[in-house]
Design a protein around this motif. Structure first.
Motif, short mmCIF file in Angstrom:
data_model
loop_
_atom_site.label_atom_id
_atom_site.label_comp_id
_atom_site.label_asym_id
_atom_site.label_seq_id
_atom_site.Cartn_x
_atom_site.Cartn_y
_atom_site.Cartn_z
N LYS A 276 19.76 1.50 8.24
CA LYS A 276 19.51 2.55 7.24
C LYS A 276 18.01 2.78 7.06
O LYS A 276 17.54 3.92 7.00
CB LYS A 276 20.15 2.17 5.90
N LEU A 277 17.26 1.66 6.96
CA LEU A 277 15.81 1.79 6.80
C LEU A 277 15.16 2.41 8.02
O LEU A 277 14.23 3.22 7.91
CB LEU A 277 15.18 0.42 6.52
N LEU A 278 15.65 2.04 9.21
CA LEU A 278 15.10 2.61 10.45
C LEU A 278 15.42 4.09 10.57
O LEU A 278 14.68 4.84 11.21
CB LEU A 278 15.64 1.85 11.66
N LEU A 279 16.54 4.52 9.97
CA LEU A 279 16.93 5.93 10.02
C LEU A 279 16.09 6.81 9.11
O LEU A 279 15.97 8.01 9.32
CB LEU A 279 18.41 6.10 9.66
N VAL A 280 15.50 6.19 8.07
CA VAL A 280 14.64 6.95 7.16
C VAL A 280 13.31 7.20 7.86
O VAL A 280 12.70 6.25 8.36
CB VAL A 280 14.41 6.18 5.84
N PRO A 281 12.84 8.44 7.89
CA PRO A 281 11.57 8.72 8.56
C PRO A 281 10.43 7.88 7.97
O PRO A 281 10.21 7.88 6.77
CB PRO A 281 11.34 10.22 8.29
N ALA A 282 9.74 7.15 8.82
CA ALA A 282 8.63 6.31 8.37
C ALA A 282 7.41 7.17 8.09
O ALA A 282 7.28 8.29 8.59
CB ALA A 282 8.31 5.26 9.43
N ASP A 283 6.52 6.64 7.27
CA ASP A 283 5.24 7.31 7.04
C ASP A 283 4.50 7.33 8.37
O ASP A 283 4.24 6.27 8.96
CB ASP A 283 4.45 6.53 5.99
N PRO A 284 4.14 8.52 8.88
CA PRO A 284 3.47 8.58 10.19
C PRO A 284 2.12 7.87 10.22
O PRO A 284 1.58 7.58 11.28
CB PRO A 284 3.30 10.09 10.43
N GLU A 285 1.58 7.57 9.04
CA GLU A 285 0.27 6.91 8.99
C GLU A 285 0.37 5.39 9.09
O GLU A 285 -0.65 4.72 9.29
CB GLU A 285 -0.44 7.25 7.66
N ASP A 286 1.58 4.83 8.92
CA ASP A 286 1.72 3.38 8.75
C ASP A 286 1.10 2.53 9.86
O ASP A 286 0.63 1.43 9.61
CB ASP A 286 3.20 3.00 8.60
N GLU A 287 1.10 3.04 11.08
CA GLU A 287 0.58 2.25 12.21
C GLU A 287 -0.93 2.32 12.34
O GLU A 287 -1.52 1.63 13.17
CB GLU A 287 1.22 2.73 13.52
N LYS A 288 -1.58 3.16 11.54
CA LYS A 288 -3.02 3.37 11.70
C LYS A 288 -3.85 2.21 11.15
O LYS A 288 -3.40 1.46 10.28
CB LYS A 288 -3.44 4.67 10.99
N ASN A 289 -5.08 2.09 11.67
CA ASN A 289 -6.07 1.21 11.06
C ASN A 289 -6.54 1.87 9.76
O ASN A 289 -6.20 3.03 9.49
CB ASN A 289 -7.25 1.01 12.00
N VAL A 290 -7.33 1.17 8.96
CA VAL A 290 -7.75 1.76 7.69
C VAL A 290 -9.25 1.64 7.46
O VAL A 290 -9.93 0.78 8.02
CB VAL A 290 -7.01 1.12 6.48
N VAL A 291 -9.72 2.55 6.60
CA VAL A 291 -11.04 2.42 5.99
C VAL A 291 -10.78 2.10 4.52
O VAL A 291 -10.04 2.82 3.85
CB VAL A 291 -11.85 3.73 6.10
N MET A 292 -11.34 0.99 4.05
CA MET A 292 -11.17 0.61 2.65
C MET A 292 -12.48 0.75 1.90
O MET A 292 -13.55 0.44 2.43
CB MET A 292 -10.66 -0.83 2.53
N GLU A 293 -12.38 1.24 0.67
CA GLU A 293 -13.55 1.37 -0.20
C GLU A 293 -13.26 0.62 -1.49
O GLU A 293 -12.23 0.83 -2.12
CB GLU A 293 -13.81 2.84 -0.53
N ILE A 294 -14.17 -0.26 -1.87
CA ILE A 294 -14.06 -0.96 -3.16
C ILE A 294 -15.30 -0.61 -3.97
O ILE A 294 -16.43 -0.77 -3.49
CB ILE A 294 -13.96 -2.48 -2.98
N ARG A 295 -15.09 -0.12 -5.17
CA ARG A 295 -16.20 0.27 -6.04
C ARG A 295 -16.06 -0.38 -7.41
O ARG A 295 -14.98 -0.33 -8.00
CB ARG A 295 -16.26 1.79 -6.21
N GLY A 296 -17.16 -0.96 -7.89
CA GLY A 296 -17.16 -1.49 -9.25
C GLY A 296 -17.02 -0.34 -10.23
O GLY A 296 -17.70 0.67 -10.09
N GLY A 297 -16.15 -0.49 -11.22
CA GLY A 297 -15.93 0.57 -12.21
C GLY A 297 -16.57 0.23 -13.53
O GLY A 297 -17.74 -0.19 -13.58
N THR A 298 -15.79 0.35 -14.60
CA THR A 298 -16.31 0.01 -15.93
C THR A 298 -16.54 -1.49 -16.02
O THR A 298 -15.75 -2.28 -15.54
CB THR A 298 -15.30 0.44 -17.02
#
Length: 369
Positions: free
Chosen positions: A101-123
């Motif tokens: 059932k889970l495999l039949l649901v269309p996956a997010d096409p982005e899931d296999e991609k590498n990422v750019v992460m940004e961490i910013r100090g806030g308040t």
């Protein structure tokens, strides 16, 4: 019956799997990189379904054979073997049904991609920068456990340590599909190092997880990119502060969602080699444009769901780290553990697993499976 319904759904995919198996060996398809990448991704997804289908059919056959043996066999030993076989098949079938059932649901096409992460100090000033540094360490430790590579693109240090901002790439298998749950506001409650009266303060840092764009995902007019160079800062030997290896790219881009032209600014001080920094700055530029163009798609998904697990408003508070109580709480799924030290040392998989389960439940509900 559930098995008939599932097999009917899978039956229609067999011909498509065979078609793609032929297409990805076609030289004309291979020469069209955009199409080839899309088809190989579909082939990989369908391969998983075909493998699950094969096991499911085999499991049904084993159950039928075991039932027949129980009705026709007189030998006690053979009947006992049949009972064990039937029990094994009947316990495995529901698990396979959920997997399919889970495999039949269309996956997010982005899931296999590498990422750019940004961490910013806030308040929270200096304390927020320190917390941003703690989050970067937490993700670095987690990525190390997963065997992923972390590469820092740029950073700005806080006055008392930590980071006002740090941007880094994570490369590995299925990175975005796992780290996408981390986007949002992370809140910390603790006594800052600068606090003389022992009072607990609340600070925050924002985390953005962007799927890294492939060169063919976004078209950039490289001739329109304006480049500046500057001297890198921080540790790195004699070359730092003397050679202009850092690069800054400015690019005017019209947002298709708003029609407004805006300037995108990216910096890269990752290496001492200016051409390499330019190449990586272009990669980040593509990723930022790709992220903005897909924000409407992300918003559409969030608007269709009652809860937001991995998508939606990036300004939403998603998690609290309470040091006096050694507590971590994820507000999206009411997940709480009292093991903050291990969590900050990168032991975040259990929380991500719970988020994945919640996300999958929403996907199954949306697909009415």
């Amino acid at each position: 019956m559930a098995e008939t319904n599932i097999l009917d759904k899978l039956e229609g995919l067999i011909s498509r799997f065979e078609e793609i198996s032929t297409l990805i060996t076609d030289p004309d398809v291979i020469s069209d990189q955009k199409r080839y990448v899309k088809l190989t991704k579909e082939y990989k997804d369908l391969s998983q379904l075909m493998k699950a289908r094969q096991e499911y059919v085999q499991c049904l056959q084993n159950a039928d054979e075991a039932r027949q043996m129980l009705t026709s066999e007189d030998d006690p030993e053979m009947r006992e073997i049949a009972r064990e076989e039937l029990q094994t098949a009947e316990s495995r079938l529901p698990q396979l049904e959920e997997e399919i059932k889970l495999l039949l649901v269309p996956a997010d096409p982005e899931d296999e991609k590498n990422v750019v992460m940004e961490i910013r100090g806030g308040t929270g000033g200096d304390e927020a920068a320190l917390f941003a540094g703690d989050l970067f360490r937490m993700y670095s430790k987690y990525c190390e456990m997963k065997g992923w590579k972390v590469t820092v693109s740029s950073f700005s240090e806080g006055a008392s340590g930590g980071y006002k901002e740090i941007i880094f790439n994570v490369t590995g298998e299925g990175v975005y599909g796992i780290l996408k749950y981390e986007s949002g506001v992370h809140r910390v409650q603790r006594v800052p190092a600068t606090e003389t009266q022992g009072r607990v303060h609340t600070s925050a840092a924002t985390v953005a997880v962007l799927p890294e764009a492939e060169p063919f995902d976004v078209e950039i007019n490289e001739g329109a990119v304006k480049w500046d160079t500057f001297r890198s800062q921080g540790a790195g030997g004699q070359n730092v502060n003397k050679v202009e290896s850092g690069v800054r790219a400015r690019y005017m881009w019209r947002n298709p969602n708003t029609g407004i032209e805006e300037e995108i600014l990216v910096e890269c001080t990752e290496t001492r080699d200016q051409p390499k920094n330019k190449e990586r700055a272009l990669a980040r530029l593509r990723t930022f444009i790709y992220d903005r163009e897909h924000q409407k798609y992300i918003d559409d998904i969030a608007s269709r769901r009652k809860t937001m697990v991995s998508t939606g408003d990036r300004s939403a508070k998603i998690r609290t780290y309470n040091y006096p109580q050694s507590r971590v709480t994820d507000h999206r799924i009411n997940y709480t553990i009292y093991n903050l030290d291990a969590f900050m040392d990168g032991d975040i998989q259990d929380c991500i697993d719970h988020l994945t389960v919640a996300e999958n439940a929403e996907r199954l509900k949306d697909a009415e499976l």
